[in-house]
Design an enzyme around this catalytic site. Structure first.
Site, PDB file in Angstrom:
ATOM      1  N   SER A  99       0.823  -1.215   0.000  1.00 30.69           N
ATOM      2  CA  SER A  99       0.000   0.000   0.000  1.00 30.69           C
ATOM      3  C   SER A  99       0.851   1.256   0.000  1.00 30.69           C
ATOM      4  O   SER A  99       0.427   2.295  -0.511  1.00 30.69           O
ATOM      5  CB  SER A  99      -0.877   0.054   1.260  1.00 30.69           C
ATOM      6  OG  SER A  99      -1.748  -1.019   1.309  1.00 30.69           O
ATOM      7  N   HIS A 108      -2.191  -3.403  -6.559  1.00 28.82           N
ATOM      8  CA  HIS A 108      -2.796  -2.996  -5.288  1.00 28.82           C
ATOM      9  C   HIS A 108      -4.298  -3.256  -5.352  1.00 28.82           C
ATOM     10  O   HIS A 108      -5.040  -2.532  -6.025  1.00 28.82           O
ATOM     11  CB  HIS A 108      -2.498  -1.513  -5.023  1.00 28.82           C
ATOM     12  CG  HIS A 108      -2.939  -1.048  -3.683  1.00 28.82           C
ATOM     13  ND1 HIS A 108      -3.850  -0.024  -3.516  1.00 28.82           N
ATOM     14  CD2 HIS A 108      -2.622  -1.479  -2.447  1.00 28.82           C
ATOM     15  CE1 HIS A 108      -4.054   0.147  -2.221  1.00 28.82           C
ATOM     16  NE2 HIS A 108      -3.310  -0.710  -1.551  1.00 28.82           N
ATOM     17  N   GLU A 117      -5.081  -1.377  -8.716  1.00 28.42           N
ATOM     18  CA  GLU A 117      -4.140  -0.377  -9.223  1.00 28.42           C
ATOM     19  C   GLU A 117      -2.861  -1.105  -9.650  1.00 28.42           C
ATOM     20  O   GLU A 117      -2.320  -1.899  -8.887  1.00 28.42           O
ATOM     21  CB  GLU A 117      -3.814   0.640  -8.136  1.00 28.42           C
ATOM     22  CG  GLU A 117      -5.030   1.445  -7.716  1.00 28.42           C
ATOM     23  CD  GLU A 117      -4.709   2.397  -6.581  1.00 28.42           C
ATOM     24  OE1 GLU A 117      -4.478   3.578  -6.864  1.00 28.42           O
ATOM     25  OE2 GLU A 117      -4.693   1.958  -5.413  1.00 28.42           O
ATOM     26  N   ASN A 120      -5.407   5.543  -2.263  1.00 24.70           N
ATOM     27  CA  ASN A 120      -5.141   5.966  -0.881  1.00 24.70           C
ATOM     28  C   ASN A 120      -4.839   7.449  -0.769  1.00 24.70           C
ATOM     29  O   ASN A 120      -4.904   8.025   0.320  1.00 24.70           O
ATOM     30  CB  ASN A 120      -4.025   5.120  -0.260  1.00 24.70           C
ATOM     31  CG  ASN A 120      -4.564   3.788   0.243  1.00 24.70           C
ATOM     32  OD1 ASN A 120      -5.759   3.656   0.521  1.00 24.70           O
ATOM     33  ND2 ASN A 120      -3.709   2.785   0.342  1.00 24.70           N
TER      34      ASN A 120
HETATM   35  N1  LIG Z   1      -5.723  -4.324   4.813  1.00 23.59           N
HETATM   36  C1  LIG Z   1      -5.967  -3.604   3.723  1.00 23.59           C
HETATM   37  O1  LIG Z   1      -7.047  -2.986   3.564  1.00 23.59           O
HETATM   38  C2  LIG Z   1      -4.959  -3.551   2.608  1.00 23.59           C
HETATM   39  C3  LIG Z   1      -5.379  -3.094   1.334  1.00 23.59           C
HETATM   40  C4  LIG Z   1      -4.479  -3.120   0.271  1.00 23.59           C
HETATM   41  C5  LIG Z   1      -3.172  -3.543   0.480  1.00 23.59           C
HETATM   42  N2  LIG Z   1      -2.776  -3.946   1.729  1.00 23.59           N
HETATM   43  C6  LIG Z   1      -1.393  -4.447   1.871  1.00 23.59           C
HETATM   44  O2  LIG Z   1      -1.442  -5.885   1.829  1.00 23.59           O
HETATM   45  C7  LIG Z   1      -0.379  -6.423   2.622  1.00 23.59           C
HETATM   46  C8  LIG Z   1      -0.944  -7.353   3.677  1.00 23.59           C
HETATM   47  O3  LIG Z   1      -1.841  -6.621   4.473  1.00 23.59           O
HETATM   48  P1  LIG Z   1      -2.958  -7.354   5.366  1.00 23.59           P
HETATM   49  O4  LIG Z   1      -3.900  -6.301   5.804  1.00 23.59           O
HETATM   50  O5  LIG Z   1      -3.468  -8.554   4.655  1.00 23.59           O
HETATM   51  O6  LIG Z   1      -2.027  -7.829   6.615  1.00 23.59           O
HETATM   52  P2  LIG Z   1      -2.325  -8.948   7.705  1.00 23.59           P
HETATM   53  O7  LIG Z   1      -1.550  -8.533   8.896  1.00 23.59           O
HETATM   54  O8  LIG Z   1      -3.788  -9.204   7.811  1.00 23.59           O
HETATM   55  O9  LIG Z   1      -1.656 -10.274   7.071  1.00 23.59           O
HETATM   56  C9  LIG Z   1      -0.284 -10.420   6.823  1.00 23.59           C
HETATM   57  C10 LIG Z   1       0.035 -11.903   6.817  1.00 23.59           C
HETATM   58  O10 LIG Z   1       1.385 -12.064   6.369  1.00 23.59           O
HETATM   59  C11 LIG Z   1       1.900 -13.157   7.065  1.00 23.59           C
HETATM   60  N3  LIG Z   1       3.358 -13.138   6.966  1.00 23.59           N
HETATM   61  C12 LIG Z   1       4.260 -12.399   7.650  1.00 23.59           C
HETATM   62  N4  LIG Z   1       5.495 -12.700   7.267  1.00 23.59           N
HETATM   63  C13 LIG Z   1       5.393 -13.652   6.297  1.00 23.59           C
HETATM   64  C14 LIG Z   1       6.312 -14.369   5.502  1.00 23.59           C
HETATM   65  N5  LIG Z   1       7.624 -14.183   5.607  1.00 23.59           N
HETATM   66  N6  LIG Z   1       5.834 -15.258   4.609  1.00 23.59           N
HETATM   67  C15 LIG Z   1       4.500 -15.472   4.504  1.00 23.59           C
HETATM   68  N7  LIG Z   1       3.580 -14.831   5.235  1.00 23.59           N
HETATM   69  C16 LIG Z   1       4.027 -13.939   6.122  1.00 23.59           C
HETATM   70  C17 LIG Z   1       1.384 -13.005   8.484  1.00 23.59           C
HETATM   71  O11 LIG Z   1       1.487 -14.218   9.214  1.00 23.59           O
HETATM   72  C18 LIG Z   1      -0.048 -12.565   8.204  1.00 23.59           C
HETATM   73  O12 LIG Z   1      -0.917 -13.695   8.139  1.00 23.59           O
HETATM   74  C19 LIG Z   1       0.387  -5.222   3.188  1.00 23.59           C
HETATM   75  O13 LIG Z   1       1.453  -4.928   2.328  1.00 23.59           O
HETATM   76  C20 LIG Z   1      -0.669  -4.112   3.165  1.00 23.59           C
HETATM   77  O14 LIG Z   1      -0.105  -2.829   3.108  1.00 23.59           O
HETATM   78  C21 LIG Z   1      -3.633  -3.981   2.793  1.00 23.59           C
END
Ligand SMILES: NC(=O)c1ccc[n+]([C@@H]2O[C@H](COP(=O)([O-])OP(=O)(O)OC[C@H]3O[C@@H](n4cnc5c(N)ncnc54)[C@H](O)[C@@H]3O)[C@@H](O)[C@H]2O)c1
Length: 292
Positions: free
Chosen positions: A121, A142, A154, A192
């Site tokens: 993000s 994204h 995106e 964003n």
């Molecule tokens: N939450 C949102 O609305 C949103 C929207 C768009 C993009 N994002 C992006 O998506 C990504 C994930 O966000 P999220 O909200 O799903 O986070 P989250 O915390 O819900 O999930 C992250 C997951 O990654 C896992 N993880 C950590 N290290 C790891 C590794 N080495 N190998 C495999 N898995 C691993 C964790 O165990 C966890 O289950 C981030 O980069 C975030 O910025 C989030």
């Protein structure tokens, strides 16, 4: 890259990873959901299955298609299982070193033609791509949350992204039924840049006692036609994620509209992170990340 059934992996079984895996499995791709944390992986798989079960219950998917989508998904905690993948989408924690390291490790496992997609993000796609020996294969994709329901993705090229990788990415996302917009690799991409200041201003209105969360949500739905109000959306996104994204964008853009209001810090400190913890702005019996 042709768009018949592929082998696809999603790294990270959290909110976004499980949502993106749902999209892939529904499209008929053999989908490997990978996480280092077994509990998170289990929960992610349950979330995907729950989404398909609910789709069948609601008549949006017939039972055979629902079962096929469930069968298309496998979980893994072993990165070498990803060797046959055509596409890998990373959705691990928002940590530059971690994302770079994952792509660097995958270089040694997958074919040189495998596409690497990052769902970051706030981080630079170019920076993440520098973790791979082949940064030309890395593309920013994204997804909007919840990924199974929101069509927009995106697409952002890094400095070294190759034309073939960008084209294959748009074709692949199109085959998933996604609508692509192309954005430069800049903080916040397109969405964003407006969504975070807008969400913050809704939170500030609540903090100021202008109206209840329910009335603000209803006003947004009624006035602007959004499918859900800001507080329901923030509960799905996760207050911790909102705080992290907003703070990082503030640090990069130096625009005070991005700075998260104090209420966010208090909610995160209390563990009221939204749907995933059962309480955010609203309370939830079902802590599944999306879909029910
Ligand atoms: N939450 C949102 O609305 C949103 C929207 C768009 C993009 N994002 C992006 O998506 C990504 C994930 O966000 P999220 O909200 O799903 O986070 P989250 O915390 O819900 O999930 C992250 C997951 O990654 C896992 N993880 C950590 N290290 C790891 C590794 N080495 N190998 C495999 N898995 C691993 C964790 O165990 C966890 O289950 C981030 O980069 C975030 O910025 C989030």
């Amino acid at each position: 890259m042709s768009n018949e059934s592929k082998t696809v992996a999603v790294l990270g079984a959290g909110t976004m990873g499980s949502g993106i895996a749902t999209v892939m499995a529904r499209a008929g791709h053999r989908t490997i959901l990978f996480d280092v944390n077994e509990n998170n992986l289990k929960r992610g798989i349950e979330t995907v299955h729950g989404f398909f079960d609910k789709s069948v219950r609601l008549g949006k998917l017939d039972a055979t298609a629902g079962q096929a989508a469930k069968d298309a998904l496998v979980g893994s905690t072993d990165l070498t299982d990803l060797a046959p993948c055509d596409v890998v989408v990373e959705a691990v924690f928002e940590d530059l070193q971690l994302k770079k390291e994952m792509f660097g490790r995958l270089d040694e496992i997958v074919s040189s033609s495998t596409l690497f997609h990052t769902n970051t993000s706030t981080l630079s796609v170019t920076g993440i791509a520098s973790g791979s020996r082949l940064p030309e294969r890395v593309v920013g994709t994204h997804y909007c949350n919840p990924a199974p329901l929101m069509k927009l993705v995106e697409v952002a090229d890094g400095r070294h992204t190759a034309g073939w990788a960008h084209k294959a990415t748009e074709e692949f996302l199109g085959s998933l039924g996604k609508v692509c917009v192309v954005t430069k690799d800049r903080p916040g991409f397109i969405v964003n840049r407006f969504l975070i200041p807008w969400e913050n201003s809704c939170i500030r209105a609540l903090e100021a006692g202008v109206a209840t969360k329910e009335d603000i949500d209803t006003a947004v739905i009624g006035a602007v036609g959004h499918p859900m109000g800001p507080f329901r959306l923030l509960d799905i996104v996760g207050l911790d994620i909102h705080q992290q994204v907003a703070t990082r964008l503030y640090e990069q853009l130096r625009d005070p509209r991005f700075f998260p209001p104090p209420m966010v810090e208090r909610m995160v400190a209390a563990g009221d992170l939204g749907r995933k913890t059962g309480r955010g702005f609203y309370e939830y019996e079902n802590t599944r990340l999306f879909g029910s």
